[in-house]
Write an enzyme that holds these catalytic residues in place. Structure first.
Site, PDB file in Angstrom:
ATOM      1  N   SER A   1       0.317  -0.734   0.004  1.00  0.00           N
ATOM      2  CA  SER A   1       0.146  -0.021   0.121  1.00  0.00           C
ATOM      3  C   SER A   1       1.249   1.349   0.196  1.00  0.00           C
ATOM      4  O   SER A   1       1.642   1.200   0.240  1.00  0.00           O
ATOM      5  CB  SER A   1      -1.407  -0.126   0.863  1.00  0.00           C
TER       6      SER A   1
ATOM      7  N   GLU B   1      -0.769  10.904 -10.736  1.00  0.00           N
ATOM      8  CA  GLU B   1      -2.126  10.505 -10.788  1.00  0.00           C
ATOM      9  C   GLU B   1      -3.591  11.111  -9.931  1.00  0.00           C
ATOM     10  O   GLU B   1      -3.680  10.849  -8.495  1.00  0.00           O
ATOM     11  CB  GLU B   1      -2.348   8.462 -11.552  1.00  0.00           C
TER      12      GLU B   1
ATOM     13  N   LYS C   1      -6.167   9.216  -7.135  1.00  0.00           N
ATOM     14  CA  LYS C   1      -6.431   8.584  -6.450  1.00  0.00           C
ATOM     15  C   LYS C   1      -7.664   8.013  -5.854  1.00  0.00           C
ATOM     16  O   LYS C   1      -8.509   8.458  -5.299  1.00  0.00           O
ATOM     17  CB  LYS C   1      -5.699   8.666  -4.709  1.00  0.00           C
TER      18      LYS C   1
ATOM     19  N   ASP D   1     -11.115   5.832  -4.872  1.00  0.00           N
ATOM     20  CA  ASP D   1     -11.426   5.984  -3.789  1.00  0.00           C
ATOM     21  C   ASP D   1     -12.494   4.565  -3.911  1.00  0.00           C
ATOM     22  O   ASP D   1     -13.586   4.298  -4.526  1.00  0.00           O
ATOM     23  CB  ASP D   1     -12.859   6.958  -2.716  1.00  0.00           C
TER      24      ASP D   1
ATOM     25  N   ARG E   1      -6.774  -7.095  -2.150  1.00  0.00           N
ATOM     26  CA  ARG E   1      -5.438  -6.749  -1.767  1.00  0.00           C
ATOM     27  C   ARG E   1      -5.415  -7.779  -0.257  1.00  0.00           C
ATOM     28  O   ARG E   1      -4.304  -8.112   0.619  1.00  0.00           O
ATOM     29  CB  ARG E   1      -5.290  -5.600  -1.266  1.00  0.00           C
TER      30      ARG E   1
ATOM     31  N   GLU F   1      -8.190  -0.437  -9.297  1.00  0.00           N
ATOM     32  CA  GLU F   1      -9.445   0.408  -8.419  1.00  0.00           C
ATOM     33  C   GLU F   1     -10.620  -0.168  -8.381  1.00  0.00           C
ATOM     34  O   GLU F   1     -10.623   0.389 -10.154  1.00  0.00           O
ATOM     35  CB  GLU F   1      -9.350   1.038  -8.279  1.00  0.00           C
TER      36      GLU F   1
ATOM     37  N   TYR G   1      -1.046  -0.279 -12.632  1.00  0.00           N
ATOM     38  CA  TYR G   1       0.436  -0.840 -12.378  1.00  0.00           C
ATOM     39  C   TYR G   1       0.403  -2.170 -12.778  1.00  0.00           C
ATOM     40  O   TYR G   1      -0.806  -2.612 -12.699  1.00  0.00           O
ATOM     41  CB  TYR G   1       0.319  -0.715 -10.845  1.00  0.00           C
TER      42      TYR G   1
ATOM     43  N   LYS H   1      -3.552  12.996   0.300  1.00  0.00           N
ATOM     44  CA  LYS H   1      -4.099  12.306   0.153  1.00  0.00           C
ATOM     45  C   LYS H   1      -5.299  13.985   0.600  1.00  0.00           C
ATOM     46  O   LYS H   1      -5.142  14.854   1.804  1.00  0.00           O
ATOM     47  CB  LYS H   1      -4.743  11.964   1.681  1.00  0.00           C
TER      48      LYS H   1
ATOM     49  N   CYS I   1     -43.036  10.608  18.655  1.00  0.00           N
ATOM     50  CA  CYS I   1     -42.983  10.062  17.455  1.00  0.00           C
ATOM     51  C   CYS I   1     -43.614  12.065  16.753  1.00  0.00           C
ATOM     52  O   CYS I   1     -44.564  12.406  17.896  1.00  0.00           O
ATOM     53  CB  CYS I   1     -43.878   9.860  16.831  1.00  0.00           C
TER      54      CYS I   1
ATOM     55  N   CYS J   1     -46.758  12.258  15.428  1.00  0.00           N
ATOM     56  CA  CYS J   1     -48.626  11.576  16.039  1.00  0.00           C
ATOM     57  C   CYS J   1     -48.543  11.270  17.410  1.00  0.00           C
ATOM     58  O   CYS J   1     -49.303  10.483  18.185  1.00  0.00           O
ATOM     59  CB  CYS J   1     -48.488   9.872  15.856  1.00  0.00           C
TER      60      CYS J   1
ATOM     61  N   CYS K   1     -40.913   4.516  14.897  1.00  0.00           N
ATOM     62  CA  CYS K   1     -42.516   5.024  15.800  1.00  0.00           C
ATOM     63  C   CYS K   1     -43.907   4.327  15.399  1.00  0.00           C
ATOM     64  O   CYS K   1     -43.864   3.453  14.451  1.00  0.00           O
ATOM     65  CB  CYS K   1     -43.325   5.825  14.784  1.00  0.00           C
TER      66      CYS K   1
ATOM     67  N   CYS L   1     -50.252   6.312  12.100  1.00  0.00           N
ATOM     68  CA  CYS L   1     -48.805   7.669  12.295  1.00  0.00           C
ATOM     69  C   CYS L   1     -49.143   8.252  10.552  1.00  0.00           C
ATOM     70  O   CYS L   1     -48.776   7.136   9.617  1.00  0.00           O
ATOM     71  CB  CYS L   1     -47.596   6.838  12.055  1.00  0.00           C
TER      72      CYS L   1
HETATM   73 ZN   LIG Z   1     -45.870   8.571  14.495  1.00  0.00          ZN
END
Ligand SMILES: [Zn+2]
Length: 673
Positions: free
Chosen positions: A83, A114, A116, A118, A137, A174, A227, A317, A411, A414, A429, A435
């Site tokens: 890594s 380049e 990175k 995620d 990995r 990735e 790579y 990062k 709630c 209600c 609730c 409700c």
């Molecule tokens: Zn409710």
């Protein structure tokens, strides 16, 4: 069509479609429309079904998945997966560059910058141009073999192009989930009453570990390769190797889009970082930084590795985009399932190019942990998530009169006291029959496109009908009268008759969708389909015991419990009986039922090879129609392996090892009589 012509056409289509795939994913220059592509794919699918003997391993139809992996084998990496060392400041990047200048003193040094990505790191091996394995990995030494799932990803080549690729090459890159796909998946989960996924990266990593590759295929993952390892690579620079690999069919970072760039000075590196720090939010996928590498491959070799990372590369990062603003109030939303989610209302502030007015607070624990109070100056951050979140409080700005926030106990809609089950993060609730947002939510779910598909009964109209007292539940929809509707201010003659027509038409919606429309917790589209197929009518589901339910495919403890809970409630049964009396579809249609039996009930089958009277899909369907279960791979629980021509030797071996009966197509036919 003669077999020879079919073989020729299949081969043509495979080549043509793979070429289009390459243009679309690798070059980003499609030359045909999605529709045209789908038509060609459809033609290929039909031909392959008719002539399975001509099926090619690199056929794009192989990407739709369907194979089941029960346990992912742990595989040792031929070359360890390192890594990258991370850096968070310009000083650290400058230190990295200086260290390299100290080691390599007598040559010119060039770098590449380049993106990175995620996502999830992957190592894919190609032998003689064919994808042979794909491994995660893991701990860097050993990872999980997820080949079946990776093959479903359209931007990963199954067969390499041109002829000058190395005989053996390992591609590293990735796998990620584009933001758009992430949103679609979460929308669906919401419709199914399931909690949404947190961010695209976790969703990608969870998806790659799913057992059913057909679901993996449906999630639309993508990949970049950055790579390569091989004994016979002649390129001397990383940058040139990326361009070469692109010719072989790999999706590598595109220099024209500035996904990769050569840099000679620290200033050029910083300008690349600054550019993407701002522009990253315009990308269709998430990145969390920039990677800086020494470009010259022999220099990389000179620099070598530490125990954990290469000395010739570093990741910079990005800081999560952050802003400060005032928390004005916290409001609570109640969903169709009764789940209560807190939302922070903020003084509008600019963050990552958008104006933010609301932020997620997740649940009561989160509020308590952060000790967020009304009137606080809070930090908000935008990571992979769509809605920004509150990450902290600027205590220096807190008023001395502020008091800890008290989570609602009742709630907000209600006033019913909220409950929180053990192990669950959210409050609920429990007043599901009174409700208002829960009642309205259930109705909108019922009428939605994937359920009963009643056009003209969207959220707003449901709200109107509900507030005027016309409907309280889904059964009331079928009681609506023309005069009632016409008396409403906003309803014209034309729209009323259209609506009544749509309601009438919904009575033809097949059983599985009616089942989904009921909104039983955890019974999403797929589960509804499996239940409908297995039990064939509502009565059988209603009467099924817990263990009978869990015997059906994909029905686990949690789902079975939820189904039983639903039918134990008298009000649900009353509602259901009304729907039955309105003649909605509560059993499989005759067409769906034709040829069904329960002769194979409780038996599981693995199907392998080519058959003379069935296509493979027909055979699978036939097994299911007769109550049997089709699984992708052989285990001790498998009852039969149906062996066709050209069956792979490994399946046969495994079946013999486990003592599983191997039968022919003819023997299968005898089994079902
Ligand atoms: Zn409710």
């Amino acid at each position: 069509m003669t077999p020879t012509l079919a073989q020729q056409r299949i081969s043509e289509l495979v080549n043509e479609l793979n070429e289009h795939n390459y243009k679309y994913y690798v070059l980003s220059q499609p030359t045909i429309s999605d529709y045209e592509f789908d038509m060609l794919l459809e033609e290929l699918k039909k031909l392959e079904e008719q002539y399975p003997q001509f099926l090619q391993p690199e056929s794009p139809t192989q990407r739709i998945g369907g194979d089941i992996t029960k346990n992912f084998a742990v595989v040792k990496h031929e070359y360890p997966m390192f890594s990258l060392a991370n850096s968070y400041s310009r000083e650290e990047v400058a230190d990295f560059i200086n260290r390299i200048y100290k080691t390599i003193t007598d040559e010119k040094i060039e770098f590449t910058c380049e993106l990175k990505y995620d996502g999830v790191a992957i190592s894919i091996t190609y032998e003689n141009g064919n994808l042979t394995s794909a491994v995660t990995r893991g701990d860097g030494e050993k990872g999980d073999d997820i080949t079946t799932n990776v093959k479903t990803i359209s931007s990963v080549p199954i067969k390499l192009r041109e002829n000058d690729y190395p005989l053996k090459i390992i591609a590293r890159g990735e796998i990620y989930l584009p933001r758009k796909s992430f949103e679609i998946i979460n929308k669906e989960r919401e419709e199914n009453g399931e909690p949404p996924f947190a961010n695209p990266r976790n969703t990608a990593s969870g998806t790659l570990k799913m057992q059913n590759s057909a679901i993996v295929a449906s999630r639309k993952l993508e990949a970049f390769m950055y790579y390569f390892i091989s004994d016979s690579i002649s390129e001397n620079s990383h940058f040139d190797l990326m361009l070469m690999a692109k010719k072989w069919g790999f999706r590598t970072p595109n220099p024209e889009k500035r996904f990769i760039q050569k840099c000679s000075t620290l200033d050029e590196i910083f300008s690349f970082i600054d550019f993407w720090n701002v522009k990253r939010f315009e990308l269709p996928f998430d990145i969390d930084g920039v990677v800086i590498k020494v470009n010259h491959i022999p220099q990389q070799e000179t620099l070598g590795y530490t125990a954990k990372s290469p000395r010739w590369a570093i990741a910079y990062k990005f800081k999560a985009e952050q802003a400060k603003t005032w928390l004005e109030s916290i409001s609570f939303q109640v969903g169709r399932t009764g789940a209560v989610t807190p939302v922070a209302n903020l003084t509008p502030v600019q963050l990552a190019g958008t104006t933010v007015k609301r932020a997620s607070l997740h649940n009561a624990d989160q509020i308590e942990k952060l000790d967020v109070r009304i009137g606080d100056l809070v930090f908000i951050e935008k990571g992979g998530e769509i809605i920004p979140k509150i990450t902290g409080v600027d205590l220096s700005k807190r008023s001395e009169y502020s008091t800890p926030f008290r989570y609602v106990e009742n709630c907000p809609e209600c006033q019913t006291p909220l409950i929180r089950k053990e192990g669950e993060a959210l409050h609920y609730c429990p007043n599901e029959w009174e409700c208002p947002p829960q009642l309205k939510g259930k109705i909108t779910h019922f009428t939605s496109r994937k359920a009963m598909d009643i056009e003209g009964l969207g959220e707003e109209t449901v709200e109107l009908f509900f507030n005027t007292g016309l409907i309280r539940n889904v059964a009331d929809i079928y009681d609506l009268k023309k005069e009632q509707l016409l008396s409403l201010e906003r309803m014209a003659e034309k729209s009323v008759s259209n609506l009544l027509y749509a309601i009438e038409n919904s009575k033809k919606i097949p059983f599985e969708r009616v089942l989904f429309a009921l909104g039983i917790r955890y019974v999403g589209e797929t589960v509804a389909k499996k239940l409908a197929r297995h039990f064939k009518n509502i009565k059988a589901i209603r009467n099924a015991t817990h263990s009978e339910l869990t015997q059906a495919e994909e029905i686990g403890e949690k789902i079975a419990e939820s189904i039983q809970h639903y039918f134990a409630e008298e009000k649900n049964n009353t509602l259901l009986n009304r729907l039955i009396s309105y003649e909605l579809q509560f059993s499989l249609s005759e067409e769906q039922m034709s040829g069904t039996s329960s002769k194979l009930s409780g038996l599981s089958f693995v199907v392998s090879g080519i058959f003379s009277t069935f296509t493979r899909d027909e055979l699978k369907e036939n097994i299911e129609k007769n109550g049997g279960k089709v699984v992708g791979s052989i285990s001790a629980k498998t009852n039969y392996l149906i062996a066709g021509e050209n069956m792979g030797p490994s399946k046969k071996e495994k079946a013999e090892q486990l003592g599983i009966k191997i039968i022919s197509e003819e023997e299968y036919k005898k089994l079902i009589g």
